[in-house]
Design an enzyme around this catalytic site. Structure first.
Site, short mmCIF file in Angstrom:
data_model
loop_
_atom_site.label_atom_id
_atom_site.label_comp_id
_atom_site.label_asym_id
_atom_site.label_seq_id
_atom_site.Cartn_x
_atom_site.Cartn_y
_atom_site.Cartn_z
N HIS A 196 0.99 -0.21 -10.43
CA HIS A 196 0.05 -1.03 -9.65
C HIS A 196 -0.32 -2.31 -10.41
O HIS A 196 -1.50 -2.59 -10.66
CB HIS A 196 -1.20 -0.23 -9.30
CG HIS A 196 -1.90 -0.78 -8.07
ND1 HIS A 196 -2.56 0.02 -7.18
CD2 HIS A 196 -2.03 -2.05 -7.60
CE1 HIS A 196 -3.07 -0.72 -6.21
NE2 HIS A 196 -2.76 -1.98 -6.45
N ARG A 231 0.85 -1.19 0.00
CA ARG A 231 0.00 0.00 0.00
C ARG A 231 0.89 1.24 0.00
O ARG A 231 1.91 1.28 0.68
CB ARG A 231 -0.92 0.02 1.23
CG ARG A 231 -2.00 -1.06 1.22
CD ARG A 231 -3.07 -0.74 0.17
NE ARG A 231 -4.13 -1.73 0.16
CZ ARG A 231 -4.17 -2.78 -0.65
NH1 ARG A 231 -3.16 -3.01 -1.48
NH2 ARG A 231 -5.19 -3.61 -0.63
#
Length: 310
Positions: free
Chosen positions: A273, A225
């Site tokens: 990502h 994250r």
């Protein structure tokens, strides 16, 4: 009896999931009416993506569970209107994707592949890396993804230390926990992999103080994250040589703004990502199994602890 399943996600997700989820429900023996729109009072289960505009669960008076398509559930765990079980996504496709990405980048930095790829200038530079046994790796976060990555790296010969907030025991890994365990885990981490969830307790877990604990020149790999890292502290550590390289797949703002310092920094690799995406086929099987369990009065799998946030 037919159960009503509301698919609450973006339109492109529906196009991707409609057929695999219908097939998975059929194979699980669940008679289901799967739609993107139902009167709320008729919905039994919600298949949910945090990108969905659905925020108020109050009208769903017969709702039995919300089943997330994502592993990360930080945007919904604090929702006070959600009073039914919430399950996060754990599926083999997502796990294997993360293992492959993490293993690839650990090996890249371990072997010094960047220098070999960019150093094609006619100069014979012979730099022999240590064996994996001499390259300690630390993984922060020992959930499903951290465990799988740790086991794979240990099988390749790396000494792997794993850290978690609560005690864990995983064969082949040195498992530490708590504040003292975090200090010890960082002290040996020539390669550090971040796989913690996004919670108030994990925000900026990598900051100026913790970065200073790493062996000088350590590599940081973050597919977890974006909130786990204090960006200013990491940039300062990179500039000072305390961190030799950072490979980052997740960020506080995504897509990463074009003017962000990470893009131009010579010791940073940005990936968009892609470390692990939910695969429709395997994720649909996980969703269908939880709905089958709900209908059979069996415990749901991978329920979120609202107090812990994951």
């Amino acid at each position: 009896m037919t159960v009503n399943v509301l698919f609450a996600a973006r339109a492109e997700n529906w196009d991707t999931y409609r057929a695999p989820l219908s097939d998975a429900l059929d194979r699980a023996g669940v008679a289901a009416d799967l739609r993107t729109d139902f009167p709320p009072e008729l919905v039994d289960y919600i298949v949910y993506a945090p990108s969905s505009p659905l925020r108020d669960f109050t009208p769903f008076t017969r709702l039995r569970a919300v089943l997330s398509l994502w592993a990360g559930v930080e945007t919904i765990t604090g929702n006070r209107t959600l009073g039914v079980p919430l399950a996060r996504m754990v599926d083999d496709g997502l796990t294997r994707g993360m293992v492959e990405w993490v293993t690839g980048h650990v090996m890249r930095h371990h072997l010094g592949m960047d220098a070999q790829i960019t150093g094609q200038d006619g100069v014979w530079r012979k730099a022999i890396p240590p064996l994996a046994a001499d390259r300690p790796v630390t993984i922060l976060g020992l959930g499903e993804l951290g465990r799988a990555c740790g086991e794979t790296l240990a099988a390749l010969g790396f000494p792997v230390t794993g850290w978690s907030r609560s005690p864990k025991s995983i064969p082949g890994l040195l498992c530490l926990h708590g504040p003292d365990g975090l200090t010890a885990a960082l002290d040996s981490a020539q390669i550090l992999v971040l796989l913690l969830p996004d919670t108030p307790a994990t925000t900026n877990v990598l900051n100026a103080e913790t970065l200073a604990r790493l062996p000088r020149g350590a590599t940081v790999i973050n597919p977890g994250r974006g909130t786990l890292i204090d960006d200013d502290a990491l940039l300062a550590a990179l500039d000072a040589g305390q961190v030799g390289h950072a490979t980052l797949d997740v960020f506080r703002t995504e897509p990463l703004p074009a003017d962000h310092p990470y893009w131009a920094h010579p010791r940073v690799t940005v990936t968009p990502h892609i470390a692990s995406e939910t695969r429709a086929e395997t994720a649909s099987q996980a969703i269908a199994e939880n709905i089958r369990r709900g209908e059979a009065a069996e415990p749901f799998l991978h329920l979120v602890d609202r107090d812990l946030g994951y």
